[in-house]
Scaffold this motif. Structure first.
Motif, PDB file in Angstrom:
ATOM      1  N   LEU A  52     -40.945 -21.840  16.701  1.00  0.00           N
ATOM      2  CA  LEU A  52     -41.164 -21.864  18.202  1.00  0.00           C
ATOM      3  C   LEU A  52     -40.870 -20.381  18.545  1.00  0.00           C
ATOM      4  CD1 LEU A  52     -41.405 -24.186  20.215  1.00  0.00           C
ATOM      5  CD2 LEU A  52     -39.069 -24.196  20.635  1.00  0.00           C
ATOM      6  N   GLY A  53     -39.991 -19.699  18.396  1.00  0.00           N
ATOM      7  CA  GLY A  53     -39.540 -18.525  18.676  1.00  0.00           C
ATOM      8  C   GLY A  53     -40.953 -17.513  18.608  1.00  0.00           C
ATOM      9  N   GLY A  54     -41.523 -17.476  17.418  1.00  0.00           N
ATOM     10  CA  GLY A  54     -42.905 -17.080  17.369  1.00  0.00           C
ATOM     11  C   GLY A  54     -43.791 -17.182  18.406  1.00  0.00           C
ATOM     12  N   ARG A  55     -44.080 -18.759  18.417  1.00  0.00           N
ATOM     13  CA  ARG A  55     -44.928 -19.082  19.304  1.00  0.00           C
ATOM     14  C   ARG A  55     -44.806 -18.566  20.817  1.00  0.00           C
ATOM     15  NH1 ARG A  55     -47.754 -23.645  19.023  1.00  0.00           N
ATOM     16  NH2 ARG A  55     -48.111 -23.300  16.931  1.00  0.00           N
ATOM     17  N   ALA A 101     -33.496 -16.852  16.772  1.00  0.00           N
ATOM     18  CA  ALA A 101     -34.783 -17.451  16.509  1.00  0.00           C
ATOM     19  C   ALA A 101     -35.800 -17.070  17.251  1.00  0.00           C
ATOM     20  CB  ALA A 101     -34.779 -18.978  16.416  1.00  0.00           C
ATOM     21  N   ILE A 102     -35.517 -16.629  18.713  1.00  0.00           N
ATOM     22  CA  ILE A 102     -36.429 -16.252  19.858  1.00  0.00           C
ATOM     23  C   ILE A 102     -36.645 -14.723  19.344  1.00  0.00           C
ATOM     24  CG2 ILE A 102     -36.632 -15.419  22.004  1.00  0.00           C
ATOM     25  CD1 ILE A 102     -35.067 -18.026  22.477  1.00  0.00           C
ATOM     26  N   ALA A 103     -35.595 -13.894  18.909  1.00  0.00           N
ATOM     27  CA  ALA A 103     -35.748 -12.293  18.680  1.00  0.00           C
ATOM     28  C   ALA A 103     -36.579 -11.905  17.564  1.00  0.00           C
ATOM     29  CB  ALA A 103     -34.503 -11.470  19.099  1.00  0.00           C
ATOM     30  N   SER A 104     -36.122 -12.538  16.548  1.00  0.00           N
ATOM     31  CA  SER A 104     -36.427 -12.185  15.126  1.00  0.00           C
ATOM     32  C   SER A 104     -38.035 -12.179  14.934  1.00  0.00           C
ATOM     33  CB  SER A 104     -35.655 -12.902  14.097  1.00  0.00           C
ATOM     34  OG  SER A 104     -35.981 -12.137  12.794  1.00  0.00           O
ATOM     35  N   ALA A 109     -43.568  -9.083  15.149  1.00  0.00           N
ATOM     36  CA  ALA A 109     -44.977  -9.054  15.944  1.00  0.00           C
ATOM     37  C   ALA A 109     -45.090  -7.802  16.717  1.00  0.00           C
ATOM     38  CB  ALA A 109     -45.142 -10.411  16.530  1.00  0.00           C
ATOM     39  N   LEU A 110     -43.928  -7.432  17.235  1.00  0.00           N
ATOM     40  CA  LEU A 110     -43.927  -6.237  18.058  1.00  0.00           C
ATOM     41  C   LEU A 110     -44.351  -4.747  17.371  1.00  0.00           C
ATOM     42  CD1 LEU A 110     -40.939  -6.847  20.681  1.00  0.00           C
ATOM     43  CD2 LEU A 110     -43.335  -6.448  21.385  1.00  0.00           C
ATOM     44  N   ILE A 111     -44.032  -4.911  15.999  1.00  0.00           N
ATOM     45  CA  ILE A 111     -44.319  -3.706  15.502  1.00  0.00           C
ATOM     46  C   ILE A 111     -46.005  -3.419  15.384  1.00  0.00           C
ATOM     47  CG2 ILE A 111     -44.393  -2.614  12.993  1.00  0.00           C
ATOM     48  CD1 ILE A 111     -41.870  -3.902  12.447  1.00  0.00           C
ATOM     49  N   THR A 112     -46.688  -4.538  15.343  1.00  0.00           N
ATOM     50  CA  THR A 112     -47.938  -4.675  15.295  1.00  0.00           C
ATOM     51  C   THR A 112     -48.641  -4.164  16.581  1.00  0.00           C
ATOM     52  OG1 THR A 112     -48.089  -6.454  13.705  1.00  0.00           O
ATOM     53  CG2 THR A 112     -50.313  -6.080  14.743  1.00  0.00           C
ATOM     54  N   THR A 113     -48.018  -4.519  17.765  1.00  0.00           N
ATOM     55  CA  THR A 113     -48.756  -4.279  19.087  1.00  0.00           C
ATOM     56  C   THR A 113     -48.192  -2.956  19.555  1.00  0.00           C
ATOM     57  OG1 THR A 113     -46.755  -5.767  19.988  1.00  0.00           O
ATOM     58  CG2 THR A 113     -48.870  -6.641  19.860  1.00  0.00           C
ATOM     59  N   THR A 114     -46.949  -2.465  19.028  1.00  0.00           N
ATOM     60  CA  THR A 114     -46.514  -1.171  19.545  1.00  0.00           C
ATOM     61  C   THR A 114     -46.996   0.087  18.870  1.00  0.00           C
ATOM     62  OG1 THR A 114     -44.571  -2.168  20.174  1.00  0.00           O
ATOM     63  CG2 THR A 114     -44.267  -0.021  19.991  1.00  0.00           C
ATOM     64  N   ALA A 382     -43.870 -17.705   7.622  1.00  0.00           N
ATOM     65  CA  ALA A 382     -42.796 -18.076   8.567  1.00  0.00           C
ATOM     66  C   ALA A 382     -42.067 -19.296   8.069  1.00  0.00           C
ATOM     67  CB  ALA A 382     -43.125 -18.333   9.900  1.00  0.00           C
ATOM     68  N   LEU A 383     -42.837 -20.251   7.674  1.00  0.00           N
ATOM     69  CA  LEU A 383     -42.311 -21.721   6.862  1.00  0.00           C
ATOM     70  C   LEU A 383     -41.397 -21.110   5.678  1.00  0.00           C
ATOM     71  CD1 LEU A 383     -45.075 -24.268   6.777  1.00  0.00           C
ATOM     72  CD2 LEU A 383     -42.912 -24.364   8.047  1.00  0.00           C
ATOM     73  N   LEU A 384     -41.735 -20.268   4.976  1.00  0.00           N
ATOM     74  CA  LEU A 384     -40.916 -19.801   4.063  1.00  0.00           C
ATOM     75  C   LEU A 384     -39.397 -19.230   4.421  1.00  0.00           C
ATOM     76  CD1 LEU A 384     -40.876 -19.503   1.043  1.00  0.00           C
ATOM     77  CD2 LEU A 384     -41.657 -17.296   1.155  1.00  0.00           C
ATOM     78  N   ASN A 385     -39.411 -18.379   5.499  1.00  0.00           N
ATOM     79  CA  ASN A 385     -38.115 -18.101   6.184  1.00  0.00           C
ATOM     80  C   ASN A 385     -37.468 -19.523   6.853  1.00  0.00           C
ATOM     81  OD1 ASN A 385     -38.112 -15.398   5.781  1.00  0.00           O
ATOM     82  ND2 ASN A 385     -39.456 -15.074   7.435  1.00  0.00           N
ATOM     83  N   THR A 386     -37.988 -20.156   7.317  1.00  0.00           N
ATOM     84  CA  THR A 386     -37.604 -21.459   7.826  1.00  0.00           C
ATOM     85  C   THR A 386     -37.044 -22.273   6.507  1.00  0.00           C
ATOM     86  OG1 THR A 386     -39.325 -21.514   9.701  1.00  0.00           O
ATOM     87  CG2 THR A 386     -37.992 -23.625   9.051  1.00  0.00           C
TER      88      THR A 386
END
Length: 491
Positions: A52-55, A101-104, A109-114, A382-386
């Motif tokens: 949910l954090g990634g979404r 869960a929100i930040a990680s 993803a921010l690496i890709t956009t930054t 992401a499911l693997l981390n979950t």
């Protein structure tokens, strides 16, 4: 560096608190079984809300969500450090898990956009992976030093200045990402997380009150209803938080089962060995942190070997050998007793266990995404981390059930032994406190820990069987991934 600092803070929070557990137990009067909630409250929330954090980052803007997660994590750390009652610390750990869960996922993803594609982005991913791998070791040392020199509360307070600094620098160094339309699967997130909480609570309640206790049975009943509702919701949702199609492939399903099994054993190993070295071997927190450092070294060694040889041998040899090493280490740890030394009863099995885990971390990431359509690669990883976080919490609760039952039986024997040998003064003190003194209390704890490692070894056997029978990923399946599947899951 702002993104890397966030990842470091989130990753090390798992191990930095583990070292302080015996001191938290004494200060807030936790029972050993209820102490597991200090770990599980964080990991269940973190794992349950990770997708949910990634979404949220995709829909609301990643920088905005990143800063929100950091601030929530920081505020929760402050509350946890100020806790005066067990429930206050557990509530803070839940909030920490939500913030993480929100930040990680947003930070990755921010690496890709930054960073632009090419050497700069590759360097950023390298730093991120190094921080993820080293965060556990840093947490072990930092937790020990802070607990020894200051107080256990500083393993939480230390996040406050770091979090404030990250949140302050983020707007300056991180650009906002483009927002994408989408929906939040809040019902799916709620039913899955609450269902796992009920399941874990059922096992922990059974450890202290037995399997016939009404709350134990009620928790298991609630877990069945909530998890069934989760499956129903996900099968009908237009944008599910957990795409059920991820489980239709035998390799991915097998990978998730292996990760759940190994994470369950790993969380239990860290939790109970921390108690053993500090409460039975009488190690200081700093010495306990140093005692675990060799494990992080062999995990890194195993991960390096598997990453280098995966394109040559394929993943299956590493999954099988890794699970075998883990099982051997756990069987050895089940032999620990009150007379065990660090070198003979703790270090040896931990090294074997850690090497096996290292062989599996990168390999499991590869098999989780092998053959996945490009638009599903993120969800599969992401499911693997979950599954790692949720499996760890579930496994720890199962081990705690066994620990509680074994400890009660052993306590009955040790009380009889104590009463036969104790002086009148010792008997009077026991009647008042109901706490056995050493060495009788050490016998109870050691027996409970050694017995708890028996189901942990069974989890290793399950991982070994699945790796041998279910997984069928070949070397050719790795070609589309460039030989490796990216970074390993969060340790």
């Amino acid at each position: 560096m702002v993104i890397a600092a966030c990842q470091l803070m989130v990753v090390l929070d798992t191990t930095i608190v583990n070292i302080a557990l015996p001191h938290i137990q004494t200060a807030l009067n936790f029972s050993t079984t209820n102490l597991t909630w200090v770990v599980s409250a964080y990991t269940l929330t973190f794992g349950g809300l990770l997708l949910l954090g990634g979404r949220a980052g995709d829909i609301l803007g990643r920088r905005r969500v990143f800063i929100t997660g950091i601030l929530l994590f920081t505020f929760a750390s402050l509350l946890g450090g100020l806790a005066q009652e067990p429930w206050q610390l557990l509530a803070a750990r839940v909030l920490q898990g939500a913030g993480g869960a929100i930040a990680s996922p947003t930070s990755l993803a921010l690496i890709t956009t930054t960073f632009p594609e090419g050497p700069e982005r590759n360097r950023a991913f390298g730093i991120f992976a190094a921080v993820s791998a080293g965060g556990g070791a840093i947490g072990l040392l930092a937790g020990g030093v802070l607990t020894d020199l200051l107080d256990w509360r500083w393993v939480l307070f230390v996040n406050v200045p770091i979090g404030i600094l990250i949140a302050a620098l983020a707007p300056r160094y991180i650009s906002e990402s483009e927002r994408h339309p989408g929906r939040f699967d809040l019902t799916g997130a709620a039913t899955s997380t609450l269902g796992m909480v009920a399941l874990v609570y059922g096992f922990i309640r059974a450890a202290s009150d037995g399997w016939r206790d009404s709350l134990t049975l009620g928790a298991f009943g609630a877990a069945v209803v909530l998890l069934a509702a989760f499956m129903l919701v996900e099968s009908r949702a237009k944008e599910p938080i957990t795409p059920l199609r991820m489980f239709t492939n035998r390799n991915r399903s097998g990978t998730y089962v292996i990760m759940i099994s190994l994470a369950a054993a790993m969380f239990g190993m860290f939790f109970y060995i921390v108690l053993f070295v500090q409460n039975v071997l009488s190690y200081s927190p700093t010495k306990a942190g140093l005692a675990f450092l060799p494990v992080t070294v062999v995990i890194a060694l195993g991960a390096g070997i598997s990453q280098r040889l995966l394109p040559v041998l394929g993943p299956k040899p590493f999954l099988i050998s890794g699970a075998a090493f883990v099982t051997i280490g756990l069987v050895w740890q089940s032999m620990v007793d009150v007379g065990s030394s660090y070198a003979g009863g703790v270090l040896g099995p931990m090294l074997i266990f850690g090497f096996g885990m290292g062989l599996n971390f990168v390999t499991l990431t590869v098999t989780a995404v092998a053959g996945v359509a490009p638009h599903d690669a993120g969800a599969a990883s992401a499911l693997l981390n979950t599954t790692q976080q949720v499996g760890g919490s579930l496994g720890l609760s199962i081990l705690t059930t066994v620990f509680g039952s074994a400890s009660r039986d052993e306590a009955t024997k040790q009380v009889a032994s104590f009463m036969a040998k104790a002086t009148p003064e010792q008997k009077a003190a026991f009647a008042k406190s109901h706490q056995l003194p050493a060495p009788w209390s050490h016998e109870v704890l050691s027996h409970g820990i050694s017995t708890a490692f028996i189901p942990a070894a069974a989890m290793g056997v399950l991982a070994l069987v699945v790796a041998t029978v279910v997984i069928r990923v070949r070397k050719s399946d790795l070609d589309a991934l460039g030989g490796t599947g990216g970074g390993a899951p969060v340790l």
